[in-house]
Design a protein around this motif. Structure first.
Motif, PDB file in Angstrom:
ATOM      1  N   ARG A 249      42.412 -55.975  32.336  1.00  0.00           N
ATOM      2  CA  ARG A 249      43.513 -55.018  32.147  1.00  0.00           C
ATOM      3  C   ARG A 249      44.477 -55.139  33.339  1.00  0.00           C
ATOM      4  O   ARG A 249      44.028 -55.150  34.498  1.00  0.00           O
ATOM      5  N   LEU A 250      45.758 -55.190  33.039  1.00  0.00           N
ATOM      6  CA  LEU A 250      46.734 -55.272  34.132  1.00  0.00           C
ATOM      7  C   LEU A 250      46.691 -54.015  34.983  1.00  0.00           C
ATOM      8  O   LEU A 250      47.099 -54.021  36.147  1.00  0.00           O
ATOM      9  N   MET A 251      46.161 -52.923  34.417  1.00  0.00           N
ATOM     10  CA  MET A 251      46.022 -51.672  35.175  1.00  0.00           C
ATOM     11  C   MET A 251      44.865 -51.740  36.177  1.00  0.00           C
ATOM     12  O   MET A 251      44.558 -50.755  36.834  1.00  0.00           O
ATOM     13  N   GLU A 252      44.219 -52.923  36.290  1.00  0.00           N
ATOM     14  CA  GLU A 252      43.192 -53.117  37.330  1.00  0.00           C
ATOM     15  C   GLU A 252      43.675 -54.069  38.419  1.00  0.00           C
ATOM     16  O   GLU A 252      42.922 -54.421  39.327  1.00  0.00           O
ATOM     17  N   LEU A 253      44.936 -54.488  38.350  1.00  0.00           N
ATOM     18  CA  LEU A 253      45.440 -55.434  39.356  1.00  0.00           C
ATOM     19  C   LEU A 253      45.491 -54.797  40.745  1.00  0.00           C
ATOM     20  O   LEU A 253      45.823 -53.612  40.886  1.00  0.00           O
ATOM     21  N   VAL A 254      45.167 -55.613  41.749  1.00  0.00           N
ATOM     22  CA  VAL A 254      45.291 -55.172  43.145  1.00  0.00           C
ATOM     23  C   VAL A 254      46.136 -56.236  43.852  1.00  0.00           C
ATOM     24  O   VAL A 254      45.610 -57.265  44.287  1.00  0.00           O
ATOM     25  N   PRO A 255      47.452 -56.027  43.938  1.00  0.00           N
ATOM     26  CA  PRO A 255      48.301 -57.048  44.570  1.00  0.00           C
ATOM     27  C   PRO A 255      47.950 -57.222  46.048  1.00  0.00           C
ATOM     28  O   PRO A 255      47.643 -56.241  46.729  1.00  0.00           O
ATOM     29  N   SER A 256      47.973 -58.477  46.528  1.00  0.00           N
ATOM     30  CA  SER A 256      47.712 -58.645  47.959  1.00  0.00           C
ATOM     31  C   SER A 256      49.028 -58.705  48.734  1.00  0.00           C
ATOM     32  O   SER A 256      49.040 -58.597  49.952  1.00  0.00           O
ATOM     33  N   HIS A 257      50.128 -58.861  48.009  1.00  0.00           N
ATOM     34  CA  HIS A 257      51.456 -58.855  48.632  1.00  0.00           C
ATOM     35  C   HIS A 257      52.404 -58.141  47.668  1.00  0.00           C
ATOM     36  O   HIS A 257      52.250 -58.294  46.448  1.00  0.00           O
ATOM     37  N   PRO A 258      53.385 -57.387  48.193  1.00  0.00           N
ATOM     38  CA  PRO A 258      54.268 -56.650  47.284  1.00  0.00           C
ATOM     39  C   PRO A 258      54.952 -57.522  46.220  1.00  0.00           C
ATOM     40  O   PRO A 258      55.301 -57.035  45.161  1.00  0.00           O
ATOM     41  N   HIS A 259      55.153 -58.801  46.511  1.00  0.00           N
ATOM     42  CA  HIS A 259      55.891 -59.623  45.546  1.00  0.00           C
ATOM     43  C   HIS A 259      54.993 -60.548  44.731  1.00  0.00           C
ATOM     44  O   HIS A 259      55.482 -61.480  44.078  1.00  0.00           O
ATOM     45  N   ASP A 260      53.672 -60.270  44.716  1.00  0.00           N
ATOM     46  CA  ASP A 260      52.755 -61.071  43.893  1.00  0.00           C
ATOM     47  C   ASP A 260      53.122 -60.971  42.417  1.00  0.00           C
ATOM     48  O   ASP A 260      53.516 -59.902  41.940  1.00  0.00           O
ATOM     49  N   THR A 261      52.915 -62.078  41.704  1.00  0.00           N
ATOM     50  CA  THR A 261      53.180 -62.104  40.254  1.00  0.00           C
ATOM     51  C   THR A 261      51.847 -62.198  39.499  1.00  0.00           C
ATOM     52  O   THR A 261      50.794 -62.384  40.114  1.00  0.00           O
ATOM     53  N   SER A 262      51.911 -62.085  38.186  1.00  0.00           N
ATOM     54  CA  SER A 262      50.703 -62.265  37.372  1.00  0.00           C
ATOM     55  C   SER A 262      51.090 -62.725  35.968  1.00  0.00           C
ATOM     56  O   SER A 262      52.095 -62.241  35.421  1.00  0.00           O
ATOM     57  N   PRO A 263      50.275 -63.621  35.377  1.00  0.00           N
ATOM     58  CA  PRO A 263      50.455 -63.864  33.942  1.00  0.00           C
ATOM     59  C   PRO A 263      50.244 -62.529  33.237  1.00  0.00           C
ATOM     60  O   PRO A 263      49.395 -61.732  33.665  1.00  0.00           O
TER      61      PRO A 263
END
Ligand code: AHG
Length: 283
Positions: A249-263
């Protein structure tokens, strides 16, 4: 939270006016992702920053157009991560664009998002706001001010397919999956602006918006904090799903940098379940 939403409504009018009346040329600067900034990107960013400076509950701002975190009010509770003018490269051809806001409490990760909102600047201005436990609420301008129209929920299955990313750089199983949807009768709807494209799918009852990892951009293009997580929240609150290429779930993402992207893949249940099968993801 009401003051935050009222501020978003106020900036929506200002940005809309800027889109309609300002110079469409490039500024002399690049954003943190190395993209050339339009004068309108910079102007929209300044409008939002100025408007939130006096909103005491806002502790920090993080903009897609700037590096780092801007500290606003020490006693504030929320950090607003925003993309001031998403799809700005479409303004010169007069297509719809949008502003996206993710409102976080605490550390900047998806589970700490407490609300999200986006504004669509099209033939008319529209605003969608999602808060926890409620279906997103659509507002339109009537008589010069935003009026709530009604909450939005998605069907189990839609008819629209918005496939992002350069097709020659898709992997084979993604291409097969997209082709299969079209073979099933899905219709292509892709403008190149995620705000109007995702908005259309939500309002027309469902479908799929995808921006996969590709050979040139293995981590996708869309930014987690400003684009992916705010829309993932919207889609889940509307009864849809939002996942990455591993089925997380994208609602479980934990970005390591403010500008991180994700498929990222946003859709109604049928299309997301079909995607999981095509990607070999087990439920
Ligand atoms: P930008 O703000 O640089 O115009 O990017 C827009 C974003 C998003 O809104 C859209 O879905 C995506 O980029 C489109 O990317 P592609 O042109 O690669 O399809």
């Amino acid at each position: 939270m009401t003051t935050i939403f009222d501020t978003i409504k106020a900036v929506a009018f200002e940005i809309d006016t800027a889109i309609k009346t300002s110079d469409l040329g490039y500024s002399d600067s690049e954003n943190s992702s190395g993209e050339d900034q339009l004068k309108l990107d910079v102007q929209s960013d300044i409008i939002i920053e100025k408007a939130f400076a006096s909103v005491a509950v806002v502790k920090n701002l993080v903009s897609e157009e700037k590096e780092g975190v801007l500290e606003l009010n020490e006693g504030g509770k929320y950090t607003i991560c925003y993309d001031p003018l998403d799809g700005s490269s479409l303004v010169d051809v007069n297509l719809s664009v949008g502003s996206i806001f993710g409102i976080y409490e605490g550390e900047l990760k998806a589970e700490n998002l407490v609300a999200s909102a986006y504004v669509v600047y099209g033939p008319r201005i529209e605003l969608m706001i999602a808060t926890k436990g409620e279906a997103p609420m659509l507002s339109r301008i009537i008589g010069g001010e935003f009026k709530e129209i009604g909450s939005v929920t998605m069907g189990e299955k839609g008819k629209l397919n918005a496939p992002g990313g350069t097709q020659q750089n898709w992997c084979d199983y993604h291409k097969t999956f997209i082709d299969d949807l079209f073979a099933e009768g899905y219709r292509l709807r892709y403008s190149g602006g995620m705000v109007p494209d995702l908005h259309q799918i939500m309002l027309k009852g469902g479908g799929l918006f995808s921006y996969p990892g590709t050979s040139d951009k293995p981590h996708g293009k869309l930014r987690q904090l400003f684009e992916v997580i705010p829309f993932a929240f919207m889609y889940e609150q509307a009864g849809g799903q939002a996942i990455n290429n591993k089925g997380m779930r994208l609602m479980e993402l934990v970005p390591s940098h403010p500008h991180d992207t994700s498929p990222c893949f946003f859709g109604s249940n049928y299309e997301i379940e079909a995607l999981k099968k095509a990607y070999g993801i087990k439920n």
